[in-house]
Scaffold this active site. Sequence first.
Site, PDB file in Angstrom:
ATOM      1  N   HIS A   2      -6.525-110.194-127.011  1.00 17.24           N
ATOM      2  CA  HIS A   2      -5.949-110.429-128.329  1.00 17.24           C
ATOM      3  C   HIS A   2      -6.508-111.664-129.042  1.00 17.24           C
ATOM      4  O   HIS A   2      -6.490-111.722-130.269  1.00 17.24           O
ATOM      5  CB  HIS A   2      -4.428-110.543-128.221  1.00 17.24           C
ATOM      6  N   LYS A  52       9.377-110.022-129.742  1.00 16.47           N
ATOM      7  CA  LYS A  52       8.548-110.819-130.641  1.00 16.47           C
ATOM      8  C   LYS A  52       8.521-110.158-132.019  1.00 16.47           C
ATOM      9  O   LYS A  52       8.225-108.971-132.140  1.00 16.47           O
ATOM     10  CB  LYS A  52       7.117-110.934-130.115  1.00 16.47           C
ATOM     11  N   HIS A  64      -5.300-102.775-135.393  1.00 19.11           N
ATOM     12  CA  HIS A  64      -4.994-103.737-134.320  1.00 19.11           C
ATOM     13  C   HIS A  64      -5.465-103.221-132.961  1.00 19.11           C
ATOM     14  O   HIS A  64      -6.116-103.951-132.205  1.00 19.11           O
ATOM     15  CB  HIS A  64      -3.492-104.020-134.284  1.00 19.11           C
ATOM     16  N   ASN A  76      -1.486-110.900-123.743  1.00 28.12           N
ATOM     17  CA  ASN A  76      -2.434-111.101-124.835  1.00 28.12           C
ATOM     18  C   ASN A  76      -3.884-110.882-124.406  1.00 28.12           C
ATOM     19  O   ASN A  76      -4.810-111.324-125.101  1.00 28.12           O
ATOM     20  CB  ASN A  76      -2.276-112.505-125.415  1.00 28.12           C
ATOM     21  N   ARG A  89      20.751-116.022-141.028  1.00 26.63           N
ATOM     22  CA  ARG A  89      20.593-116.661-139.710  1.00 26.63           C
ATOM     23  C   ARG A  89      20.667-115.672-138.552  1.00 26.63           C
ATOM     24  O   ARG A  89      20.977-116.054-137.428  1.00 26.63           O
ATOM     25  CB  ARG A  89      21.609-117.789-139.517  1.00 26.63           C
ATOM     26  N   LYS A 102       5.787-104.028-119.305  1.00 32.40           N
ATOM     27  CA  LYS A 102       6.045-105.117-120.255  1.00 32.40           C
ATOM     28  C   LYS A 102       7.414-105.720-120.018  1.00 32.40           C
ATOM     29  O   LYS A 102       7.587-106.946-120.086  1.00 32.40           O
ATOM     30  CB  LYS A 102       5.931-104.620-121.691  1.00 32.40           C
ATOM     31  N   GLU A 133      -3.653-100.463-126.153  1.00 32.36           N
ATOM     32  CA  GLU A 133      -2.592-101.216-125.496  1.00 32.36           C
ATOM     33  C   GLU A 133      -2.197-100.573-124.173  1.00 32.36           C
ATOM     34  O   GLU A 133      -1.836-101.265-123.215  1.00 32.36           O
ATOM     35  CB  GLU A 133      -1.371-101.331-126.413  1.00 32.36           C
ATOM     36  N   HIS A 139      -7.474-110.777-132.763  1.00 33.17           N
ATOM     37  CA  HIS A 139      -6.870-111.355-133.963  1.00 33.17           C
ATOM     38  C   HIS A 139      -7.938-111.962-134.871  1.00 33.17           C
ATOM     39  O   HIS A 139      -7.824-111.891-136.107  1.00 33.17           O
ATOM     40  CB  HIS A 139      -5.838-112.403-133.580  1.00 33.17           C
ATOM     41  N   ARG A 159       3.975-114.775-119.747  1.00 32.42           N
ATOM     42  CA  ARG A 159       3.947-113.745-120.777  1.00 32.42           C
ATOM     43  C   ARG A 159       2.608-113.709-121.511  1.00 32.42           C
ATOM     44  O   ARG A 159       2.244-112.695-122.121  1.00 32.42           O
ATOM     45  CB  ARG A 159       5.098-113.958-121.777  1.00 32.42           C
ATOM     46  N   GLU A 185       7.877-117.065-123.592  1.00 29.47           N
ATOM     47  CA  GLU A 185       6.527-117.563-123.309  1.00 29.47           C
ATOM     48  C   GLU A 185       6.551-119.056-122.996  1.00 29.47           C
ATOM     49  O   GLU A 185       5.757-119.839-123.510  1.00 29.47           O
ATOM     50  CB  GLU A 185       5.594-117.274-124.500  1.00 29.47           C
TER      51      GLU A 185
END
Length: 357
Positions: free
Chosen positions: A249, A143, A266, A246, A121, A227, A185, A253, A242, A237
């Site tokens: 992206h 993330k 990527h 992306n 956890r 960032k 990026e 993706h 936020r 988000e």
Amino acid sequence: MENVRVNLADRSYDIEIGAGNLVNTGQFLVSRGRVTHVVLITDNNVHKPHAMRVAESLGEQDIDVDVVCIEPGEESKSLEVAASLWQGFLELGADRKTVVAAVGGGVVGDLAGFIAATYARGLRFLQVPTSLLAQVDSSVGGKVGINLPDAKNMIGSFLQPLGVLVDTATLETLPLREYRAGLAEVVKYGVILDGEFFQYLEDQAAAINDKEAGVLNRVIARCCRLKADVVENDEREETGHRAILNFGHTIAHAVESLSGYGTVLHGEAVAIGMVVAARLAERLGRVDAQFTARLQQLLDTFGLPVAMPKLPPQQVLEAMLHDKKVQHGKLQFVLPTRLGHVELVGDIAAEDIAAVL
């Protein structure tokens, strides 16, 4: 040495940037709390040149260290590899006091962070990014996650690290293609948040391609600061702010999943996605042709692809519908209005998207 502090509602952490930082990992970690056991996750490319140096630094602080290697590449961000790591943690006797250290690029950071977020956890987590893409983007912001076969980063969580330790010397061992992928990026931050930074990248392109230390430190620090500013205002988000991170992206993706993870890196997919998004913005009258040309020129200068691979547009559209920004079955795109400013835009006609693909 550069330092960027990320201030969140319930905690803060530092990003330290400089050459030779790996040997300081142990001190960096113990200054953030008592640590007796670390499971260090890395990949086979990073293990000998960098991860073992980190392990030695941790050992100098009387920390027990277990090193776990995964196969390099996006394919390792899978449920199968995650299950193997969970079982491995159990066999290593990892408990709630264990710290997970990610030493590697974006894949290692995302996967190790996901394991840290889910095992027992939640465990404490340290980021030691060794690729440019990870140093400027994926190691910052909390993330973490893994891929499904048809959807990138669809399984994941938010887990802020204890800190991020960036050693720019690791970029000397980074393959050229991987270094260039990270520059996508970097360019993204200029487009979405800082037009002056975009101009700086244009002016310093030769120095960036040559990996000049002073310029690199400034570039990495600026990306991390930009960032961090976004994450501080929208950590999970929830407000939509936020989502501007992306940019490019949604298409990226889709390109990655349809091409087969690892075929297109990527950062390469992000470069393609940004150009397509700029063309879409141009088609919708949000930017002019000069904006798109300027973006394409800088990406080309950095040796990045700017043309869509030969993929059926309908398949690309269907793949984009798996994107996390889809709401009620409708695509949303991050689109520019000028250098340094983007907006989240919905209700774009499918024919407009197909036209720019």
